[in-house]
Design a protein around this motif. Structure first.
Motif, PDB file in Angstrom:
ATOM      1  N   CYS A 116     -13.561  32.931   5.174  1.00 48.01           N
ATOM      2  CA  CYS A 116     -13.016  32.252   6.324  1.00 48.01           C
ATOM      3  C   CYS A 116     -13.869  32.425   7.794  1.00 48.01           C
ATOM      4  CB  CYS A 116     -11.940  32.838   6.576  1.00 48.01           C
ATOM      5  SG  CYS A 116     -10.678  31.903   7.689  1.00 48.01           S
ATOM      6  N   ASP A 117     -14.753  33.242   7.925  1.00 46.24           N
ATOM      7  CA  ASP A 117     -15.353  33.727   9.019  1.00 46.24           C
ATOM      8  C   ASP A 117     -16.490  34.543   8.618  1.00 46.24           C
ATOM      9  OD1 ASP A 117     -16.074  33.002  11.557  1.00 46.24           O
ATOM     10  OD2 ASP A 117     -14.702  34.194  12.556  1.00 46.24           O
ATOM     11  N   ILE A 118     -17.444  34.806   9.699  1.00 47.93           N
ATOM     12  CA  ILE A 118     -18.548  35.749   9.619  1.00 47.93           C
ATOM     13  C   ILE A 118     -18.833  36.092  10.919  1.00 47.93           C
ATOM     14  CG2 ILE A 118     -20.106  33.830   9.634  1.00 47.93           C
ATOM     15  CD1 ILE A 118     -21.978  35.451   8.082  1.00 47.93           C
ATOM     16  N   THR A 119     -19.285  37.412  11.165  1.00 48.68           N
ATOM     17  CA  THR A 119     -19.896  38.045  12.259  1.00 48.68           C
ATOM     18  C   THR A 119     -20.912  38.962  11.867  1.00 48.68           C
ATOM     19  OG1 THR A 119     -19.121  39.280  14.449  1.00 48.68           O
ATOM     20  CG2 THR A 119     -18.151  39.942  12.465  1.00 48.68           C
ATOM     21  N   VAL A 120     -21.560  39.252  12.939  1.00 52.53           N
ATOM     22  CA  VAL A 120     -22.826  40.152  12.668  1.00 52.53           C
ATOM     23  C   VAL A 120     -22.547  41.674  13.500  1.00 52.53           C
ATOM     24  CG1 VAL A 120     -25.343  40.658  12.839  1.00 52.53           C
ATOM     25  CG2 VAL A 120     -24.294  38.556  11.774  1.00 52.53           C
ATOM     26  N   TYR A 121     -23.102  42.501  12.874  1.00 46.10           N
ATOM     27  CA  TYR A 121     -23.040  44.123  13.958  1.00 46.10           C
ATOM     28  C   TYR A 121     -23.825  44.776  13.190  1.00 46.10           C
ATOM     29  CZ  TYR A 121     -21.336  48.337  16.287  1.00 46.10           C
ATOM     30  OH  TYR A 121     -21.521  49.617  16.660  1.00 46.10           O
ATOM     31  N   LYS A 122     -24.913  45.254  14.166  1.00 44.14           N
ATOM     32  CA  LYS A 122     -26.038  46.257  13.654  1.00 44.14           C
ATOM     33  C   LYS A 122     -26.638  46.044  12.491  1.00 44.14           C
ATOM     34  CE  LYS A 122     -24.496  50.438  16.257  1.00 44.14           C
ATOM     35  NZ  LYS A 122     -24.356  51.782  16.058  1.00 44.14           N
ATOM     36  N   ASP A 123     -27.019  44.552  12.039  1.00 47.06           N
ATOM     37  CA  ASP A 123     -27.879  44.386  11.066  1.00 47.06           C
ATOM     38  C   ASP A 123     -26.901  44.045   9.860  1.00 47.06           C
ATOM     39  OD1 ASP A 123     -29.934  43.736  12.567  1.00 47.06           O
ATOM     40  OD2 ASP A 123     -30.720  45.718  12.229  1.00 47.06           O
ATOM     41  N   HIS A 124     -25.712  44.089  10.041  1.00 44.60           N
ATOM     42  CA  HIS A 124     -24.963  43.682   8.801  1.00 44.60           C
ATOM     43  C   HIS A 124     -24.189  42.635   9.046  1.00 44.60           C
ATOM     44  CE1 HIS A 124     -26.448  47.676   7.337  1.00 44.60           C
ATOM     45  NE2 HIS A 124     -26.236  47.293   5.841  1.00 44.60           N
ATOM     46  N   ALA A 125     -23.821  41.806   8.064  1.00 45.92           N
ATOM     47  CA  ALA A 125     -22.750  40.687   8.181  1.00 45.92           C
ATOM     48  C   ALA A 125     -21.510  41.155   7.753  1.00 45.92           C
ATOM     49  CB  ALA A 125     -23.237  39.329   7.456  1.00 45.92           C
ATOM     50  N   TYR A 126     -20.383  40.825   8.551  1.00 43.69           N
ATOM     51  CA  TYR A 126     -19.016  40.983   7.917  1.00 43.69           C
ATOM     52  C   TYR A 126     -18.340  39.727   7.626  1.00 43.69           C
ATOM     53  CZ  TYR A 126     -19.990  45.619   9.583  1.00 43.69           C
ATOM     54  OH  TYR A 126     -20.678  46.990   9.844  1.00 43.69           O
ATOM     55  N   LEU A 127     -17.473  39.474   6.622  1.00 45.43           N
ATOM     56  CA  LEU A 127     -17.013  38.317   6.056  1.00 45.43           C
ATOM     57  C   LEU A 127     -15.329  38.157   5.974  1.00 45.43           C
ATOM     58  CD1 LEU A 127     -19.501  37.433   3.279  1.00 45.43           C
ATOM     59  CD2 LEU A 127     -19.715  36.724   5.756  1.00 45.43           C
ATOM     60  N   SER A 128     -14.601  37.574   6.363  1.00 45.57           N
ATOM     61  CA  SER A 128     -13.293  37.586   6.274  1.00 45.57           C
ATOM     62  C   SER A 128     -13.029  36.771   4.642  1.00 45.57           C
ATOM     63  CB  SER A 128     -12.471  37.097   7.486  1.00 45.57           C
ATOM     64  OG  SER A 128     -12.777  35.984   7.725  1.00 45.57           O
ATOM     65  N   VAL A 129     -12.320  37.382   4.014  1.00 46.55           N
ATOM     66  CA  VAL A 129     -12.111  36.683   2.429  1.00 46.55           C
ATOM     67  C   VAL A 129     -10.473  36.521   2.629  1.00 46.55           C
ATOM     68  CG1 VAL A 129     -12.180  36.863   0.031  1.00 46.55           C
ATOM     69  CG2 VAL A 129     -14.131  38.015   1.365  1.00 46.55           C
ATOM     70  N   ALA A 130     -10.319  34.914   2.804  1.00 48.31           N
ATOM     71  CA  ALA A 130      -9.003  34.582   2.890  1.00 48.31           C
ATOM     72  C   ALA A 130      -8.249  34.166   1.700  1.00 48.31           C
ATOM     73  CB  ALA A 130      -8.870  33.588   3.810  1.00 48.31           C
ATOM     74  N   ASN A 131      -8.582  34.893   0.699  1.00 50.18           N
ATOM     75  CA  ASN A 131      -7.743  34.952  -0.575  1.00 50.18           C
ATOM     76  C   ASN A 131      -6.467  35.463  -0.492  1.00 50.18           C
ATOM     77  OD1 ASN A 131      -7.241  35.568  -3.341  1.00 50.18           O
ATOM     78  ND2 ASN A 131      -9.509  35.447  -4.040  1.00 50.18           N
ATOM     79  N   THR A 132      -5.383  34.774  -0.889  1.00 51.42           N
ATOM     80  CA  THR A 132      -4.094  35.297  -0.736  1.00 51.42           C
ATOM     81  C   THR A 132      -3.835  36.332  -2.011  1.00 51.42           C
ATOM     82  OG1 THR A 132      -3.455  33.502  -2.205  1.00 51.42           O
ATOM     83  CG2 THR A 132      -3.398  32.930   0.094  1.00 51.42           C
ATOM     84  N   THR A 133      -4.531  36.422  -3.013  1.00 50.77           N
ATOM     85  CA  THR A 133      -4.241  37.458  -4.069  1.00 50.77           C
ATOM     86  C   THR A 133      -5.006  38.754  -3.605  1.00 50.77           C
ATOM     87  OG1 THR A 133      -5.657  36.392  -5.625  1.00 50.77           O
ATOM     88  CG2 THR A 133      -3.272  35.803  -5.720  1.00 50.77           C
ATOM     89  N   ALA A 134      -6.084  38.530  -3.269  1.00 46.89           N
ATOM     90  CA  ALA A 134      -7.005  39.727  -2.885  1.00 46.89           C
ATOM     91  C   ALA A 134      -7.807  39.758  -1.374  1.00 46.89           C
ATOM     92  CB  ALA A 134      -8.062  39.832  -4.057  1.00 46.89           C
TER      93      ALA A 134
END
Length: 341
Positions: A116-134
């Motif tokens: 669903c979305d992505i951001t970056v912090y200290k040379d890593h990416a963080y992803l939001s996973v919009a999976n309703t079951t997990a």
């Protein structure tokens, strides 16, 4: 799956609210520097058009031109970091050279589906996973796209951003299942540090000064105004405060707020009932007097540098605003979904 709504937006420094080295160490240039990309949908495939910042150059379907292949999925979001452009979709994540548009690597396994979305912090990416079951937040390596850590959630995440040494994700909310919260994640332990209550359906964010402005959609059922759209401020002390509620303008008329963005010079743009408004600063009294900037209907706005970009609701056009005034309109060859600078 469109859990996070198919927003059309222009990603900018919002991905890391501290402006953390986003443009640092840029050594390689190419034909697509000094401009931005319009990502869209063309016959169920992803598409990228390019515009120079001064609008004198416009190139269509540039990913295909450089790679002789189409984007196999429709992008949900993206960001630039250094020389790389990262795009996410329901089917995974792809890493592209931002200046040449040459594809580097992609990842499409089941763990990175329904992004669903992505951001970056200290040379890593963080992803939001919009999976309703997990539902989860993934921390991945920017070079390899491999998972470094994973945090399971009980509610589906939406937008995600880095601020004040934390990762925050908006929990959009559902009538019967989910609370309407912002979740603060400790980047050291990668655990939930705090949950913050906001208005119904938090759906977008924008940095302004040393704070984050958050828009909440609002809620209406069966003709009853349950909650108007609202704007909230997240401060460095990890607290939130409502600064504007649409009921202050039209107490008897329900209004939704669909998105928000802030420019480098402190101007705030937001969509309410698909209409674009602009205001200087975040004083509550100023929001009440915000100016409607156009009579058009828009799907989404986002802001980068000093520009605000709004995507038309019914056609293949985007309008670009500067200093709260319409500056340029651009026709795209595909249905715009998101633009990335």
């Amino acid at each position: 799956m469109r859990n996070c709504l198919l927003y059309i937006f222009i990603l900018s420094a919002l991905t890391s609210c501290t402006e953390e080295s986003r443009y640092a160490d840029i050594t390689e240039k190419g034909p697509y520097q000094d401009g931005f990309f319009i990502l869209g949908e063309d016959n169920s495939l992803g598409n990228i058009d390019y515009s120079s910042n001064d609008f004198t150059k416009f190139k269509t379907n540039v990913f295909f031109s450089e790679n002789q292949e189409n984007l196999s999925s429709i992008p949900e979001g993206g960001l630039t970091y250094g020389k790389w452009l990262y795009l996410i979709s329901d089917e995974g994540i792809i890493k592209i050279d931002r200046y040449t548009l040459k594809k580097d690597i992609a990842r499409t396994d089941t763990e990175v589906r329904n992004l669903c979305d992505i951001t970056v912090y200290k040379d890593h990416a963080y992803l939001s996973v919009a999976n309703t079951t997990a539902p989860k937040i993934l921390k991945i390596d920017l070079s390899t796209l491999k998972t470094v850590d994973s945090l399971s959630l009980t509610s589906v995440p939406d937008k995600i951003f880095a601020f004040n040494n934390r990762i925050y994700t908006l929990i959009k909310g559902d009538d019967s299942q989910y609370s309407n919260k912002i979740i603060a994640i400790n980047t050291g332990t990668f655990n939930i540090e705090k949950e913050l209550n906001v208005g119904f359906g938090p759906n977008d964010f924008a940095p302004i000064g040393n704070q984050i402005l958050i828009s909440c959609h609002g809620h209406k059922t069966n003709g009853t105004n349950d909650e108007d759209g609202s704007l909230w401020v997240l401060s460095t002390n990890n607290t939130v405060k409502e600064v504007f509620n649409w009921s202050a303008i039209t107490p008897n008329i329900h209004e939704d707020i669909q998105g928000i963005g802030t420019s480098y010079n402190g101007l705030v743009y937001y969509l309410a009932n698909a209409e674009l408004y602009g205001v200087d600063g975040i004083d509550p009294n100023a929001f009440v007097q915000a100016s409607k900037l156009s009579d058009r209907q828009y799907d989404r706005i986002s802001v980068f540098n000093y520009k605000a970009v709004a995507v038309h609701k019914e056609d293949y056009k985007i309008d670009i605003f500067q200093d709260l005034e319409l500056n340029k309109s651009i026709n795209s060859t595909a249905k715009p979904i998101i633009a990335v600078d």
